[in-house]
Design a protein around this motif. Sequence first.
Motif, mmCIF file in Angstrom:
data_model
loop_
_atom_site.group_PDB
_atom_site.id
_atom_site.type_symbol
_atom_site.label_atom_id
_atom_site.label_comp_id
_atom_site.label_asym_id
_atom_site.label_seq_id
_atom_site.Cartn_x
_atom_site.Cartn_y
_atom_site.Cartn_z
ATOM 1 N N ALA A 90 0.828 -1.211 0.000
ATOM 2 C CA ALA A 90 0.000 0.000 0.000
ATOM 3 C C ALA A 90 0.863 1.263 0.000
ATOM 4 C CB ALA A 90 -0.936 0.001 1.202
ATOM 5 N N ALA A 91 1.931 1.268 0.787
ATOM 6 C CA ALA A 91 2.817 2.437 0.847
ATOM 7 C C ALA A 91 3.523 2.641 -0.490
ATOM 8 C CB ALA A 91 3.841 2.266 1.968
ATOM 9 N N ILE A 92 3.942 1.548 -1.104
ATOM 10 C CA ILE A 92 4.609 1.627 -2.404
ATOM 11 C C ILE A 92 3.629 2.154 -3.452
ATOM 12 C CG2 ILE A 92 5.653 0.242 -4.242
ATOM 13 C CD1 ILE A 92 6.707 -1.578 -1.900
ATOM 14 N N ASN A 93 2.399 1.680 -3.397
ATOM 15 C CA ASN A 93 1.377 2.150 -4.341
ATOM 16 C C ASN A 93 1.110 3.643 -4.180
ATOM 17 O OD1 ASN A 93 1.149 -0.459 -5.265
ATOM 18 N ND2 ASN A 93 -0.788 -0.869 -4.230
ATOM 19 N N GLN A 94 1.130 4.134 -2.947
ATOM 20 C CA GLN A 94 0.923 5.567 -2.721
ATOM 21 C C GLN A 94 2.052 6.377 -3.340
ATOM 22 O OE1 GLN A 94 0.483 6.068 1.511
ATOM 23 N NE2 GLN A 94 -1.740 5.873 1.399
ATOM 24 N N ILE A 95 3.274 5.925 -3.157
ATOM 25 C CA ILE A 95 4.434 6.625 -3.730
ATOM 26 C C ILE A 95 4.328 6.627 -5.256
ATOM 27 C CG2 ILE A 95 6.945 6.508 -4.056
ATOM 28 C CD1 ILE A 95 7.023 5.332 -1.132
ATOM 29 N N LEU A 96 3.997 5.468 -5.814
ATOM 30 C CA LEU A 96 3.860 5.374 -7.272
ATOM 31 C C LEU A 96 2.745 6.288 -7.784
ATOM 32 C CD1 LEU A 96 4.362 1.536 -7.671
ATOM 33 C CD2 LEU A 96 5.787 3.294 -8.723
ATOM 34 N N GLY A 97 1.651 6.378 -7.044
ATOM 35 C CA GLY A 97 0.554 7.265 -7.431
ATOM 36 C C GLY A 97 0.971 8.721 -7.436
ATOM 37 N N ARG A 98 1.719 9.130 -6.403
ATOM 38 C CA ARG A 98 2.195 10.521 -6.339
ATOM 39 C C ARG A 98 3.143 10.813 -7.487
ATOM 40 N NH1 ARG A 98 4.044 9.711 -1.038
ATOM 41 N NH2 ARG A 98 2.256 9.401 0.299
ATOM 42 N N ARG A 99 4.032 9.859 -7.774
ATOM 43 C CA ARG A 99 4.988 10.054 -8.879
ATOM 44 C C ARG A 99 4.268 10.119 -10.217
ATOM 45 N NH1 ARG A 99 10.540 6.664 -7.553
ATOM 46 N NH2 ARG A 99 10.914 7.616 -5.533
ATOM 47 N N TRP A 100 3.238 9.295 -10.379
ATOM 48 C CA TRP A 100 2.470 9.297 -11.631
ATOM 49 C C TRP A 100 1.834 10.670 -11.851
ATOM 50 C CZ3 TRP A 100 1.503 7.094 -16.125
ATOM 51 C CH2 TRP A 100 0.294 7.330 -16.764
ATOM 52 N N HIS A 101 1.248 11.226 -10.795
ATOM 53 C CA HIS A 101 0.593 12.533 -10.924
ATOM 54 C C HIS A 101 1.591 13.662 -11.123
ATOM 55 C CE1 HIS A 101 -3.495 11.289 -10.425
ATOM 56 N NE2 HIS A 101 -3.162 10.548 -9.381
ATOM 57 N N SER A 102 2.830 13.461 -10.705
ATOM 58 C CA SER A 102 3.842 14.504 -10.893
ATOM 59 C C SER A 102 4.470 14.457 -12.291
ATOM 60 C CB SER A 102 4.941 14.387 -9.825
ATOM 61 O OG SER A 102 5.721 13.221 -10.055
ATOM 62 N N LEU A 103 4.210 13.390 -13.047
ATOM 63 C CA LEU A 103 4.731 13.302 -14.413
ATOM 64 C C LEU A 103 4.038 14.331 -15.308
ATOM 65 C CD1 LEU A 103 4.825 9.439 -15.130
ATOM 66 C CD2 LEU A 103 6.753 10.908 -14.571
ATOM 67 N N SER A 104 4.764 14.802 -16.303
ATOM 68 C CA SER A 104 4.146 15.708 -17.276
ATOM 69 C C SER A 104 3.247 14.907 -18.209
ATOM 70 C CB SER A 104 5.240 16.413 -18.094
ATOM 71 O OG SER A 104 5.899 15.461 -18.922
#
Length: 126
Positions: A90-104
Motif C-alpha cells: 500500500a505504501a509503495i502504491n501511494q508513492i507510485l501514485g504521487r509520482r504518476w501525478h507529478s509526471l508531465s
Amino acid sequence: SSRFSPHMVSPPAHGLHPSGIPHPTIVSPIVKQEPTQPGAGPAGTSKPAVAVKKEEEKKPHIKKPLNAFMLYMKEMRAKVVAECTLKESAAINQILGRRWHSLSREEQAKYYELARKERQLHSQLY
C-alpha cells in the motif's frame, strides 16, 4: 421497577425474544428450518448448480489489458522498492501514485500509448 404492570405485558412465547424474533441460542431444532431447493433430494444434492459451476471452472479467465497507470506501476515498482526499502504494498502504491501525478503529460503519454497497444492486442486475441 418496571414502568409496565405485569398484566399489561404478555409473557414471551417459548424460545422467543419479547420482540417475537427467535434468539439463535434458544431456538429448538424443531422451530429452525433450513431453506430447501427445488430438485434437492434427501441427501441435499443439487445437480444443476454443480453442473453450472464445473462449466465456469473449465473456461480460462481472461484478464483485462493493463491501463496506463498499471503499466507505469509495473515498470517503476522495482525502482521504488529499491529506493525506499519499504515492504508494504500500500505504501509503495501511494508513492507510485504521487509520482504518476507529478509526471508531465508528455511523460504520461508514453504509457497511454502502451496501454492503447495493449487494448488493441487484447481485442485481436479475444
